[in-house]
Design a protein around this motif. Sequence first.
Motif, PDB file in Angstrom:
ATOM      1  N   PHE A   1      -2.025  12.415  32.361  1.00  9.72           N
ATOM      2  CA  PHE A   1      -0.994  12.590  33.362  1.00  9.72           C
ATOM      3  C   PHE A   1      -0.217  11.319  33.634  1.00  9.72           C
ATOM      4  CE2 PHE A   1      -1.115  15.939  36.942  1.00  9.72           C
ATOM      5  CZ  PHE A   1      -0.429  16.803  36.123  1.00  9.72           C
ATOM      6  N   LEU A   2      -0.833  10.191  33.308  1.00  9.58           N
ATOM      7  CA  LEU A   2      -0.282   8.910  33.752  1.00  9.58           C
ATOM      8  C   LEU A   2       0.213   8.096  32.570  1.00  9.58           C
ATOM      9  CD1 LEU A   2      -3.233   7.999  36.138  1.00  9.58           C
ATOM     10  CD2 LEU A   2      -1.116   9.160  36.732  1.00  9.58           C
ATOM     11  N   ASN A   3       1.118   7.170  32.831  1.00  9.63           N
ATOM     12  CA  ASN A   3       1.487   6.261  31.757  1.00  9.63           C
ATOM     13  C   ASN A   3       0.484   5.095  31.733  1.00  9.63           C
ATOM     14  OD1 ASN A   3       2.163   4.387  33.670  1.00  9.63           O
ATOM     15  ND2 ASN A   3       4.370   4.686  33.486  1.00  9.63           N
TER      16      ASN A   3
ATOM     17  N   TYR B   1     -19.831  16.559  37.160  1.00 14.19           N
ATOM     18  CA  TYR B   1     -18.452  16.093  36.967  1.00 14.19           C
ATOM     19  C   TYR B   1     -17.479  16.787  37.911  1.00 14.19           C
ATOM     20  CZ  TYR B   1     -14.041  14.896  34.704  1.00 14.19           C
ATOM     21  OH  TYR B   1     -12.775  14.445  34.452  1.00 14.19           O
ATOM     22  N   GLU B   2     -16.632  15.986  38.551  1.00 12.69           N
ATOM     23  CA  GLU B   2     -15.542  16.522  39.365  1.00 12.69           C
ATOM     24  C   GLU B   2     -14.292  15.764  38.958  1.00 12.69           C
ATOM     25  OE1 GLU B   2     -17.198  16.023  43.391  1.00 12.69           O
ATOM     26  OE2 GLU B   2     -17.547  18.180  43.374  1.00 12.69           O
ATOM     27  N   GLY B   3     -13.375  16.429  38.324  1.00  9.93           N
ATOM     28  CA  GLY B   3     -12.180  15.755  37.837  1.00  9.93           C
ATOM     29  C   GLY B   3     -11.420  16.675  36.910  1.00  9.93           C
ATOM     30  N   THR B   4     -10.631  16.046  36.029  1.00  5.80           N
ATOM     31  CA  THR B   4      -9.755  16.827  35.153  1.00  5.80           C
ATOM     32  C   THR B   4     -10.379  17.079  33.784  1.00  5.80           C
ATOM     33  OG1 THR B   4      -7.659  16.262  36.188  1.00  5.80           O
ATOM     34  CG2 THR B   4      -7.602  16.622  33.823  1.00  5.80           C
ATOM     35  N   VAL B   5     -10.213  18.289  33.303  1.00  3.33           N
ATOM     36  CA  VAL B   5     -10.479  18.615  31.904  1.00  3.33           C
ATOM     37  C   VAL B   5      -9.248  19.360  31.395  1.00  3.33           C
ATOM     38  CG1 VAL B   5     -11.890  19.956  30.294  1.00  3.33           C
ATOM     39  CG2 VAL B   5     -12.991  18.789  32.209  1.00  3.33           C
ATOM     40  N   TRP B   6      -8.726  18.914  30.238  1.00  2.87           N
ATOM     41  CA  TRP B   6      -7.599  19.619  29.605  1.00  2.87           C
ATOM     42  C   TRP B   6      -8.175  20.654  28.655  1.00  2.87           C
ATOM     43  CZ3 TRP B   6      -2.570  18.217  30.867  1.00  2.87           C
ATOM     44  CH2 TRP B   6      -2.428  16.993  31.565  1.00  2.87           C
ATOM     45  N   TYR B   7      -7.705  21.886  28.758  1.00  2.77           N
ATOM     46  CA  TYR B   7      -8.143  22.970  27.868  1.00  2.77           C
ATOM     47  C   TYR B   7      -6.968  23.337  26.963  1.00  2.77           C
ATOM     48  CZ  TYR B   7     -12.293  24.321  30.669  1.00  2.77           C
ATOM     49  OH  TYR B   7     -13.504  24.383  31.314  1.00  2.77           O
TER      50      TYR B   7
ATOM     51  N   LEU C   1      -8.174  35.736  25.774  1.00  2.00           N
ATOM     52  CA  LEU C   1      -8.185  34.279  25.588  1.00  2.00           C
ATOM     53  C   LEU C   1      -9.601  33.756  25.799  1.00  2.00           C
ATOM     54  CD1 LEU C   1      -4.870  33.417  27.473  1.00  2.00           C
ATOM     55  CD2 LEU C   1      -5.217  33.658  25.015  1.00  2.00           C
ATOM     56  N   ASP C   2     -10.561  34.674  25.891  1.00  2.00           N
ATOM     57  CA  ASP C   2     -11.955  34.259  26.039  1.00  2.00           C
ATOM     58  C   ASP C   2     -12.458  33.684  24.721  1.00  2.00           C
ATOM     59  OD1 ASP C   2     -11.758  35.194  28.569  1.00  2.00           O
ATOM     60  OD2 ASP C   2     -13.101  36.913  28.326  1.00  2.00           O
ATOM     61  N   GLY C   3     -13.514  32.912  24.820  1.00  2.00           N
ATOM     62  CA  GLY C   3     -14.063  32.266  23.635  1.00  2.00           C
ATOM     63  C   GLY C   3     -13.935  30.761  23.788  1.00  2.00           C
ATOM     64  N   TYR C   4     -14.070  30.038  22.671  1.00  2.00           N
ATOM     65  CA  TYR C   4     -14.018  28.571  22.760  1.00  2.00           C
ATOM     66  C   TYR C   4     -12.592  28.044  22.892  1.00  2.00           C
ATOM     67  CZ  TYR C   4     -18.970  28.064  22.174  1.00  2.00           C
ATOM     68  OH  TYR C   4     -20.316  28.107  22.407  1.00  2.00           O
ATOM     69  N   TRP C   5     -12.412  27.108  23.782  1.00  2.00           N
ATOM     70  CA  TRP C   5     -11.160  26.357  23.933  1.00  2.00           C
ATOM     71  C   TRP C   5     -11.476  24.905  23.600  1.00  2.00           C
ATOM     72  CZ3 TRP C   5      -6.577  27.618  27.374  1.00  2.00           C
ATOM     73  CH2 TRP C   5      -6.487  28.989  27.653  1.00  2.00           C
ATOM     74  N   LYS C   6     -10.518  24.215  23.029  1.00  2.00           N
ATOM     75  CA  LYS C   6     -10.663  22.777  22.811  1.00  2.00           C
ATOM     76  C   LYS C   6     -10.487  22.074  24.150  1.00  2.00           C
ATOM     77  CE  LYS C   6     -10.947  22.517  18.282  1.00  2.00           C
ATOM     78  NZ  LYS C   6     -12.120  21.876  17.664  1.00  2.00           N
ATOM     79  N   VAL C   7     -11.267  21.031  24.377  1.00  2.00           N
ATOM     80  CA  VAL C   7     -11.141  20.346  25.673  1.00  2.00           C
ATOM     81  C   VAL C   7     -11.129  18.826  25.540  1.00  2.00           C
ATOM     82  CG1 VAL C   7     -12.218  22.165  27.063  1.00  2.00           C
ATOM     83  CG2 VAL C   7     -13.661  20.394  26.054  1.00  2.00           C
ATOM     84  N   ILE C   8     -10.453  18.189  26.497  1.00  2.70           N
ATOM     85  CA  ILE C   8     -10.524  16.741  26.638  1.00  2.70           C
ATOM     86  C   ILE C   8     -10.923  16.448  28.075  1.00  2.70           C
ATOM     87  CG2 ILE C   8      -9.228  14.572  26.635  1.00  2.70           C
ATOM     88  CD1 ILE C   8      -7.376  15.821  24.536  1.00  2.70           C
ATOM     89  N   VAL C   9     -12.052  15.790  28.252  1.00  2.00           N
ATOM     90  CA  VAL C   9     -12.488  15.412  29.601  1.00  2.00           C
ATOM     91  C   VAL C   9     -11.725  14.148  29.968  1.00  2.00           C
ATOM     92  CG1 VAL C   9     -14.475  14.745  31.014  1.00  2.00           C
ATOM     93  CG2 VAL C   9     -14.765  16.408  29.159  1.00  2.00           C
ATOM     94  N   ASP C  10     -11.097  14.153  31.137  1.00  2.00           N
ATOM     95  CA  ASP C  10     -10.134  13.096  31.453  1.00  2.00           C
ATOM     96  C   ASP C  10     -10.319  12.572  32.887  1.00  2.00           C
ATOM     97  OD1 ASP C  10      -7.923  11.445  31.462  1.00  2.00           O
ATOM     98  OD2 ASP C  10      -6.459  13.080  31.618  1.00  2.00           O
ATOM     99  N   PRO C  11     -11.426  11.848  33.122  1.00  2.00           N
ATOM    100  CA  PRO C  11     -11.728  11.422  34.500  1.00  2.00           C
ATOM    101  C   PRO C  11     -10.661  10.502  35.090  1.00  2.00           C
ATOM    102  CG  PRO C  11     -13.221  10.390  32.941  1.00  2.00           C
ATOM    103  CD  PRO C  11     -12.433  11.406  32.177  1.00  2.00           C
TER     104      PRO C  11
ATOM    105  N   LYS D   1      -4.506  22.294  32.455  1.00  2.00           N
ATOM    106  CA  LYS D   1      -5.146  21.122  33.061  1.00  2.00           C
ATOM    107  C   LYS D   1      -5.949  21.661  34.245  1.00  2.00           C
ATOM    108  CE  LYS D   1      -4.130  16.820  35.556  1.00  2.00           C
ATOM    109  NZ  LYS D   1      -4.938  17.041  36.754  1.00  2.00           N
ATOM    110  N   VAL D   2      -7.268  21.541  34.168  1.00  2.00           N
ATOM    111  CA  VAL D   2      -8.128  22.035  35.244  1.00  2.00           C
ATOM    112  C   VAL D   2      -8.682  20.842  36.004  1.00  2.00           C
ATOM    113  CG1 VAL D   2     -10.151  23.431  35.805  1.00  2.00           C
ATOM    114  CG2 VAL D   2      -8.798  23.971  33.761  1.00  2.00           C
ATOM    115  N   ASP D   3      -8.539  20.866  37.309  1.00  2.00           N
ATOM    116  CA  ASP D   3      -9.031  19.745  38.125  1.00  2.00           C
ATOM    117  C   ASP D   3      -9.872  20.329  39.261  1.00  2.00           C
ATOM    118  OD1 ASP D   3      -9.440  17.599  39.777  1.00  2.00           O
ATOM    119  OD2 ASP D   3      -7.317  17.048  39.989  1.00  2.00           O
ATOM    120  N   ASN D   4     -11.161  20.006  39.283  1.00  2.00           N
ATOM    121  CA  ASN D   4     -12.015  20.589  40.324  1.00  2.00           C
ATOM    122  C   ASN D   4     -12.409  19.571  41.396  1.00  2.00           C
ATOM    123  OD1 ASN D   4     -13.931  19.064  38.935  1.00  2.00           O
ATOM    124  ND2 ASN D   4     -15.578  20.535  39.315  1.00  2.00           N
TER     125      ASN D   4
END
Length: 604
Positions: free
Chosen positions: A54-56, A108-114, A39-49, A176-179
């Motif tokens: 997650f929220l409505n 950046y410290e927060g969520t990124v969706w991969y 699964l290595d290589g490029y993943w599509k991402v959305i940076v989501d501070p 969903k990665v959150d650091n």
Amino acid sequence: MHKTLKLITLILLLAFAATEANAQEKLIGNVGSREKITLDGYWKVIVDPYETGFLNYRGEQNSLRGSYFTERDFNADRTQLVEYDFNMADSLLVPGDWNTQKTELMYYEGTVWYRKKVFIPKGDKRTFLYFGAVNYDATVAFNGQLVGKHTGGFTPFNFEVTDLVKEDAYNSIIVKVDNRRREDGVPTVNCDWWNFGGITRSAYLIRTPRTFIRDYSIGLKKGSTDDIEGWVQLDGTNKRQTVSIYFPGKNFEKRLHTDKDGYAYFSMDDVKGFTLWEPENPILHQFTISIKGEELQDKVGLRSISTQGTKILLNGKEIFLKGICIHEEQAFEPSGRATGRQDDKVLLDWAKELGCNFVRLAHYPHNEDMIRLADEMGIMVWSEIPVYWTIQFNNPDTYNLAEQQLCEMISRDKNRASVIIWSVANETPRSAKRLEFLNGLIKKTKELDATRLVTAAMETEYTSEITATVKDNLQRFTDIISFNTYVGWYDGVSDKCDDVNWQFSEDKPVVISEMGGGALYGMRGDASMRFTEEYQEYLYIKNIEMMERIPGLAGVSPWILKDFRSPKRMLGGVQNGFNRKGLISENGDKKLAFFILQDWYSKK
Ligand code: GCB
């Protein structure tokens, strides 16, 4: 079904899935030898501070799926929605940290969706998603279904996705990665290294037969240099089977029968006279572990490690640990998270050039290649979990998290001869609660692996102005007395080394787990001027003289091989975001002190 009822059922199902998914699945051992899809290589991402995924719209958490997974915003089916969102998205490389891949993500410290789509061919297989590490929280969905969550940025985890796989088709993986740093985390909010976020290590889809070898252990019996023992664990519907362990070097095959739970223990009493692993001759023996339909290969070094009074014994012979500390950071620009063999090789080659037979991999488990490379290169390893400084010792959840990371570390690397020391903590302030916490971890370590030494990096304290010691009661429970000491840097100037005497109350080997001071490569001047190479050089000269006088000294790992990124080191012109205690700069230039230590090690 009534619409509201349907919705409530869905929410309940998700809540249930979320709790279920938190239970950690047992790790699959020896990933390298398995059938897998990378699964290595490029993943599509959305940076989501703002956690929008997650929220409505009112900012309430409506479900674990969030709006990137549900039909709230779009009347499409979940999978299509996911495809739609991500197809227009940016990308990031896996394995890799996001901080050094995009300038705008450096801090950046927060969520990124991969998101990645992967083609899975036909086959009568079980399928597992495996991540080498994700920093820090990972929430994983497969074909739109939540499959699990994992906390902790430096250890592997896997989730079975067999029932969700669409064969001969593309499948969608979302992470969903959150650091964000957390007070109750391990590590906690304050630490002296960069909080690199992302899917920082390789990820795979592992494909196994319906019944497969989930894990195994091969090594020497505690205290022995010629008795091989171990265990095998099968997983699947057909747990009672014959397992073969083949040792081609000795042309020996052991046949075992697993019990109803899939376990079998073994010893190889008839096999003697094999060569032991040691730094001068890091021999690895090829083993084949097989059942009907599956065969795994592994290269395993056989050696013993023990202590006797103030001595450390490798294969029964006294050895001095000539070490260096290393952070898992790339050897050169852009000094991001090191991600595998190529980066690791440069770091370990430098350690070899320095004359080391030992490395302390600070302050968290490094990637698996690093340990396998140390096996091959004959470098002994200290491996530790990020129980660092002021984590919440009163918090049972924090304890569980530390213990989970400890188990994952030991589970992954138990068959690696290079690892001789497990460390449960670094520089943690003394208190009753903390002693209980660390003792719990030491007990757990011994329970999981009684064959290696267990310790923690403790702190130096003084009993008089010039008498240094370790007062920490923890040393009663560790196998060695290991501590960090900064005479000449945080503790006076280098000449103080002449005056300091060391005394210890326990009859155990002494290992200095850190010593050193900062220097900016190319900044030259007087040895009394901090941050010049000459200051650091003189500090090493004086500390080496002092170390020669330390009773029971059995090893040392100065801080640190290479300058490394730290948000705590922002002094402009000198630090510029780097901790400067490296013997090598972030561009690979060796500072004067490198040669002082190299010279000492060449004579030791
Ligand atoms: C320490 C810590 C290490 C720091 C180092 C320093 O004692 O264990 O993580 O980076 O000192 O440079 O101050």
